[in-house]
Design a protein around this motif. Structure first.
Motif, short mmCIF file in Angstrom:
data_model
loop_
_atom_site.label_atom_id
_atom_site.label_comp_id
_atom_site.label_asym_id
_atom_site.label_seq_id
_atom_site.Cartn_x
_atom_site.Cartn_y
_atom_site.Cartn_z
N LEU A 169 36.07 40.57 40.50
CA LEU A 169 37.33 41.21 40.11
C LEU A 169 38.49 40.23 40.11
CD1 LEU A 169 37.13 44.54 42.20
CD2 LEU A 169 36.48 44.19 39.81
N ILE A 219 46.57 46.17 39.44
CA ILE A 219 45.23 46.66 39.15
C ILE A 219 44.20 45.59 39.55
CG2 ILE A 219 45.95 48.16 37.24
CD1 ILE A 219 44.89 45.94 35.31
N LYS A 221 40.55 44.41 38.02
CA LYS A 221 39.69 44.63 36.86
C LYS A 221 38.58 43.59 36.83
CE LYS A 221 42.35 41.85 33.53
NZ LYS A 221 43.06 41.86 32.23
N ASP A 222 37.52 43.91 36.05
CA ASP A 222 36.38 42.99 35.96
C ASP A 222 36.44 42.20 34.65
OD1 ASP A 222 35.44 44.68 33.92
OD2 ASP A 222 34.07 45.74 35.26
N ASN A 225 37.20 43.90 31.42
CA ASN A 225 38.51 44.57 31.41
C ASN A 225 38.45 46.03 31.86
OD1 ASN A 225 40.32 42.49 30.69
ND2 ASN A 225 39.64 42.62 28.56
N ARG A 226 37.42 46.39 32.61
CA ARG A 226 37.37 47.73 33.20
C ARG A 226 38.21 47.73 34.47
NH1 ARG A 226 31.16 48.95 34.08
NH2 ARG A 226 31.40 46.89 35.06
N ILE A 227 39.11 48.68 34.58
CA ILE A 227 39.97 48.77 35.76
C ILE A 227 39.23 49.51 36.87
CG2 ILE A 227 42.17 49.59 36.69
CD1 ILE A 227 43.33 49.38 33.89
N HIS A 228 38.99 48.82 37.96
CA HIS A 228 38.27 49.41 39.09
C HIS A 228 39.21 50.14 40.05
CE1 HIS A 228 34.23 47.16 38.83
NE2 HIS A 228 34.89 46.90 37.71
N CYS A 230 43.69 50.65 41.36
CA CYS A 230 45.12 50.42 41.09
C CYS A 230 45.92 50.82 42.33
CB CYS A 230 45.58 51.23 39.89
SG CYS A 230 45.33 53.01 40.08
N SER A 247 41.05 54.67 42.43
CA SER A 247 39.95 53.87 41.88
C SER A 247 39.11 54.71 40.94
CB SER A 247 39.06 53.32 43.02
OG SER A 247 38.42 54.38 43.69
N ASP A 248 38.38 54.04 40.08
CA ASP A 248 37.45 54.71 39.18
C ASP A 248 36.24 55.17 40.00
OD1 ASP A 248 35.36 55.27 37.31
OD2 ASP A 248 36.46 54.13 35.80
#
Length: 325
Positions: A169, A219, A221-222, A225-228, A230, A247-248
């Motif tokens: 991340l 944020i 992110k990986d 560009n997926r936000i894990h 915030c 979080s997601d």
């Protein structure tokens, strides 16, 4: 009752003595969050017309009844005192007691239900007790000297998750509150919760905080560009407050929450000395926030109900409050 003059005095006081007043007590914060009701304030002044104490509060309606409760996204309201130290502590204690009694006597009489969570500095609820109010102690975690804080101070399980997340991340500041709003709500869905402000009202609050230079959004992110995760930090002159953290739910195994908290603490250290986790009484969050090496800090939630029906309402709300702040 509070008068327009009191409110005008309080606004001037906030502008003149910003460093004395936590962000959640500032008039512009109250203007932004008190949308389904109104905020009012009671002041205590000495003979020189200097404000020695204030009691801001939020009035709204529930089941057609007028109540005083906590504004949305606001962890603290209630009495603040600004007393100078005297040579005799007993005199200061007596002065404080008289001031609190005076403020309390001016609260509106037609309130069915009252509850406020008081700032950490408030430590004398006896005048409330004598007036048949009740109290429960709440806790948060606070790191007092974040300039000297490091990941090495975290619990081993927290540190392992941070080290794991570091490999996949990246930490980034953004300025889009809508992204954070939706991600936090997504993470709350499984608890059947949501942010208590609508998106429109939250953006309105965010615009005020941006204009005052009092917030930051980060944020994790990986590479895709997926936000894990915030985090939404709110600042005053002394502290950074973890107001919103999310979080997601499909990406939680990455360790993004401990990771983003560790990065946010270090980032906040560039501006203030204190990081407040704005913790919950829930066991999992207690373990998480406590694992960062901060101090457990107590504060009062003071409440009073007009009759047994509202007492039951309060007890049910308190029992099933999934935020439990």
């Amino acid at each position: 009752m509070m008068t327009v003059i009191d409110k005008e005095k309080y606004i001037r006081f906030c502008d003149d003595f910003q460093t004395k007043i936590p962000v959640f007590y500032q008039y512009w914060w109250l203007d932004a969050v008190c949308k389904n009701g109104t905020w009012e304030v009671i002041l205590f002044e000495n003979r020189q017309n200097e404000i020695l104490a204030c009691l801001p509060y939020f009035v709204t309606k529930k089941f057609g009844q007028k109540i005083i409760t906590m504004p949305p996204l606001t962890p603290f309201t209630g009495v603040l005192t600004f007393l100078l130290n005297t040579k005799k502590k007993v005199n200061q204690s007596k002065n404080e007691q008289k001031i609190i009694e005076s403020l309390l006597s001016q609260l509106p009489k037609d309130i069915t239900y009252y509850t406020q969570s008081f700032y950490y500095s408030f430590d004398n609820w006896l005048p409330f007790y004598w007036q048949k109010y009740q109290q429960t102690t709440r806790y948060s975690y606070v790191i007092d000297d974040i300039g000297n804080w490091s990941v090495a101070e975290t619990a081993i399980n927290i540190r392992n998750k941070i080290n794991k997340a570091e490999k996949i991340l990246t930490f980034e500041e953004i300025n889009d509150p809508e992204i954070l709003y939706h991600l936090v709500n997504k993470g709350l869905e499984d608890k059947k919760l949501k942010i208590v402000l609508s998106l429109e009202k939250f953006i309105s609050l965010d615009e005020v905080l941006v204009s005052m230079n009092k917030r930051k959004i980060f944020i994790a992110k990986d590479a895709e560009n997926r936000i894990h995760a915030c985090i939404y930090l709110v600042f005053d002159n002394h502290s950074a407050y973890n107001l919103l953290l999310g979080s997601d739910p499909f990406l939680r195994k990455s360790g993004a929450i401990p990771y983003i908290l560790s990065k946010a603490i270090l980032e906040a250290g560039k501006y203030v000395n204190v990081f407040d986790f704005e913790g919950s009484m829930l066991s999992p969050l207690n373990d998480l926030f406590g694992g960062f090496g901060g101090k457990r800090r107590s504060y009062y939630r003071i409440y009073k109900t007009k009759n047994i029906f509202w007492d039951i309402v309060y007890q049910i709300k308190n029992r099933y409050d999934k935020n439990n702040r």
